[in-house]
Design a protein around this motif. Sequence first.
Motif, PDB file in Angstrom:
ATOM      1  N   VAL A 100      43.507  38.459  36.056  1.00  0.00           N
ATOM      2  CA  VAL A 100      42.475  38.411  37.089  1.00  0.00           C
ATOM      3  C   VAL A 100      42.632  37.157  37.940  1.00  0.00           C
ATOM      4  CG1 VAL A 100      39.989  38.018  37.425  1.00  0.00           C
ATOM      5  CG2 VAL A 100      40.758  39.819  35.873  1.00  0.00           C
ATOM      6  N   PHE A 101      42.508  37.333  39.247  1.00  0.00           N
ATOM      7  CA  PHE A 101      42.403  36.208  40.159  1.00  0.00           C
ATOM      8  C   PHE A 101      40.938  36.119  40.550  1.00  0.00           C
ATOM      9  CE2 PHE A 101      42.093  34.885  44.616  1.00  0.00           C
ATOM     10  CZ  PHE A 101      42.598  33.604  44.510  1.00  0.00           C
ATOM     11  N   LEU A 102      40.280  35.023  40.154  1.00  0.00           N
ATOM     12  CA  LEU A 102      38.832  34.916  40.367  1.00  0.00           C
ATOM     13  C   LEU A 102      38.511  33.823  41.370  1.00  0.00           C
ATOM     14  CD1 LEU A 102      35.921  35.739  39.483  1.00  0.00           C
ATOM     15  CD2 LEU A 102      36.110  34.013  37.684  1.00  0.00           C
ATOM     16  N   LYS A 103      37.829  34.186  42.432  1.00  0.00           N
ATOM     17  CA  LYS A 103      37.409  33.183  43.418  1.00  0.00           C
ATOM     18  C   LYS A 103      35.882  33.122  43.461  1.00  0.00           C
ATOM     19  CE  LYS A 103      38.431  31.664  48.118  1.00  0.00           C
ATOM     20  NZ  LYS A 103      38.570  30.261  47.725  1.00  0.00           N
ATOM     21  N   LEU A 104      35.353  31.923  43.266  1.00  0.00           N
ATOM     22  CA  LEU A 104      33.895  31.766  43.241  1.00  0.00           C
ATOM     23  C   LEU A 104      33.401  30.983  44.461  1.00  0.00           C
ATOM     24  CD1 LEU A 104      33.393  30.721  39.479  1.00  0.00           C
ATOM     25  CD2 LEU A 104      33.086  32.984  40.490  1.00  0.00           C
ATOM     26  N   PHE A 105      32.279  31.399  45.002  1.00  0.00           N
ATOM     27  CA  PHE A 105      31.607  30.665  46.077  1.00  0.00           C
ATOM     28  C   PHE A 105      30.205  30.333  45.584  1.00  0.00           C
ATOM     29  CE2 PHE A 105      34.019  34.219  47.638  1.00  0.00           C
ATOM     30  CZ  PHE A 105      34.781  33.702  48.692  1.00  0.00           C
ATOM     31  N   VAL A 106      29.641  29.255  46.087  1.00  0.00           N
ATOM     32  CA  VAL A 106      28.241  28.971  45.767  1.00  0.00           C
ATOM     33  C   VAL A 106      27.440  29.064  47.056  1.00  0.00           C
ATOM     34  CG1 VAL A 106      26.621  27.358  44.719  1.00  0.00           C
ATOM     35  CG2 VAL A 106      28.999  27.398  43.953  1.00  0.00           C
ATOM     36  N   ARG A 107      26.358  29.820  47.025  1.00  0.00           N
ATOM     37  CA  ARG A 107      25.531  30.022  48.215  1.00  0.00           C
ATOM     38  C   ARG A 107      24.094  29.663  47.925  1.00  0.00           C
ATOM     39  NH1 ARG A 107      27.214  35.767  49.769  1.00  0.00           N
ATOM     40  NH2 ARG A 107      29.318  35.266  50.447  1.00  0.00           N
ATOM     41  N   VAL A 108      23.446  29.046  48.910  1.00  0.00           N
ATOM     42  CA  VAL A 108      22.027  28.759  48.743  1.00  0.00           C
ATOM     43  C   VAL A 108      21.223  29.893  49.366  1.00  0.00           C
ATOM     44  CG1 VAL A 108      20.140  27.146  49.237  1.00  0.00           C
ATOM     45  CG2 VAL A 108      22.449  26.270  48.789  1.00  0.00           C
ATOM     46  N   GLU A 109      20.431  30.525  48.540  1.00  0.00           N
ATOM     47  CA  GLU A 109      19.528  31.598  49.003  1.00  0.00           C
ATOM     48  C   GLU A 109      18.146  31.030  48.707  1.00  0.00           C
ATOM     49  OE1 GLU A 109      19.175  35.052  50.720  1.00  0.00           O
ATOM     50  OE2 GLU A 109      20.945  35.318  49.451  1.00  0.00           O
TER      51      GLU A 109
ATOM     52  N   SER B 136      39.191  44.034  43.942  1.00  0.00           N
ATOM     53  CA  SER B 136      40.283  44.903  44.393  1.00  0.00           C
ATOM     54  C   SER B 136      41.596  44.595  43.700  1.00  0.00           C
ATOM     55  CB  SER B 136      40.456  44.762  45.906  1.00  0.00           C
ATOM     56  OG  SER B 136      40.669  43.408  46.228  1.00  0.00           O
ATOM     57  N   GLU B 137      42.481  45.566  43.730  1.00  0.00           N
ATOM     58  CA  GLU B 137      43.841  45.385  43.217  1.00  0.00           C
ATOM     59  C   GLU B 137      44.521  44.387  44.137  1.00  0.00           C
ATOM     60  OE1 GLU B 137      45.298  47.044  40.652  1.00  0.00           O
ATOM     61  OE2 GLU B 137      43.661  48.437  40.194  1.00  0.00           O
ATOM     62  N   ASP B 138      44.981  43.319  43.566  1.00  0.00           N
ATOM     63  CA  ASP B 138      45.604  42.262  44.363  1.00  0.00           C
ATOM     64  C   ASP B 138      46.956  42.705  44.929  1.00  0.00           C
ATOM     65  OD1 ASP B 138      46.619  38.873  43.556  1.00  0.00           O
ATOM     66  OD2 ASP B 138      46.001  39.772  45.433  1.00  0.00           O
ATOM     67  N   GLY B 139      47.642  43.541  44.129  1.00  0.00           N
ATOM     68  CA  GLY B 139      48.994  43.892  44.533  1.00  0.00           C
ATOM     69  C   GLY B 139      49.977  42.900  43.954  1.00  0.00           C
ATOM     70  N   LYS B 140      49.646  41.616  44.058  1.00  0.00           N
ATOM     71  CA  LYS B 140      50.543  40.576  43.527  1.00  0.00           C
ATOM     72  C   LYS B 140      50.455  40.523  42.002  1.00  0.00           C
ATOM     73  CE  LYS B 140      49.183  37.708  46.958  1.00  0.00           C
ATOM     74  NZ  LYS B 140      48.270  36.620  47.028  1.00  0.00           N
ATOM     75  N   ASN B 141      51.542  40.653  41.331  1.00  0.00           N
ATOM     76  CA  ASN B 141      51.629  40.582  39.868  1.00  0.00           C
ATOM     77  C   ASN B 141      50.701  41.564  39.158  1.00  0.00           C
ATOM     78  OD1 ASN B 141      53.135  38.228  40.549  1.00  0.00           O
ATOM     79  ND2 ASN B 141      51.240  37.036  40.470  1.00  0.00           N
ATOM     80  N   GLY B 142      50.280  42.589  39.853  1.00  0.00           N
ATOM     81  CA  GLY B 142      49.411  43.602  39.250  1.00  0.00           C
ATOM     82  C   GLY B 142      48.071  43.061  38.791  1.00  0.00           C
ATOM     83  N   ARG B 143      47.639  41.982  39.398  1.00  0.00           N
ATOM     84  CA  ARG B 143      46.344  41.423  38.993  1.00  0.00           C
ATOM     85  C   ARG B 143      45.196  42.012  39.806  1.00  0.00           C
ATOM     86  NH1 ARG B 143      46.420  35.037  38.773  1.00  0.00           N
ATOM     87  NH2 ARG B 143      47.331  35.286  40.831  1.00  0.00           N
TER      88      ARG B 143
END
Length: 304
Positions: free
Chosen positions: A280-289, A228-235
């Motif tokens: 881009v602001f990138l947030k990563l999660f690691v999940r066990v499936e 999504s559009e962050d809004g902050k700094n147009g990122r």
Amino acid sequence: MTEEQENRQQKFKSGFTVISGAPNAGKSTLLNLLVGEKISITSAKPQTTRNRIAGIAHGPGFQIVFLDTPGVHKSERNFNRRIVDVAWDAFDEADLVLMIADAARPDSASESLIMEKLRDKTGIPAVLALNKIDLVEKPKLLEQIDRWSKKYEFAEIIPVSATQGIQIPELVDAMTGLLPEGPPYFPEDAITDMPERFIVAEMIREKVFENTGQEVPYSTAVTIEDFSEDGKNGRISIHAAIHVERNSQKGIVIGRHGQMLKSIGTAARHDIERLLGIGVFLKLFVRVEKNWSKNPKVIKKLGY
Ligand SMILES: Nc1nc2c(ncn2[C@@H]2O[C@H](COP(=O)(O)OP(=O)(O)OP(=O)(O)O)[C@@H](O)[C@H]2O)c(=O)[nH]1
Ligand SMILES: [Mg+2]
């Protein structure tokens, strides 16, 4: 339509070209070069590509829709069989086959599978690109050309190097010569049929391939949870989940003090920013499936 317009349109060449070859032959590297943008991820490890990815090359008087596919191979693993099926299915769309073989390291098992398919699909012309010629001496290359020309009636055999950009115009000429006449399938500025989200997820997966070893890359899938559009700094703000199959793999992907995940995120963010042309602001999660690659339902859910 005037006569001149009609002539011009009739002479326009367009069509679908499936790129097929053994794992690691250089299919995706060549696709990116032909398209002029990085849309398909690559790595030094085999079995990187898992989907059919269209890349569109535009030129004077032609448009070629290339279909990058997973490297074909024999495997007992359910998931591998699934992705090899994806590669074979792409042949049904093809006007032309571009087979890529590694001139430095022939893979006879995969080669025979593709030969079988080509013989099955009589009527579709095939071009062979003997890739990685930067790694072989001339006498060995001539031997390879000779070996291949006895194996199958390719319309053309062209030695190339995808990383060095050697003999690429010759390859494109050979292909356009074999394509049917027809109007372009995609608008002039289109480079792929895959959504941005897919390519973004792939860029993250590529960094997992680069940074981890053994079975970890093969137990990893990436999904985009929020874009999504962050809004902050147009990122643009992107949340992505890296799915692994076991707790131990989760530990590896996160790394000591989160260092590994940080490296993966930083490298991926650079590529994604280049692709999207925006911060881009990138947030990563690691999940066990648990054992996802053994479960057809979960395989599907993860995009395969
Ligand atoms: N030296 C050399 N390396 C190459 C060339 N083309 C590709 N490579 C390397 O070969 C490796 C595999 O390239 P990919 O493009 O990922 O191969 P692929 O055929 O798409 O592999 P899968 O998706 O796993 O089937 C990468 O490390 C590339 O940099 C080439 O012309 N010369
Ligand atoms: Mg590939």
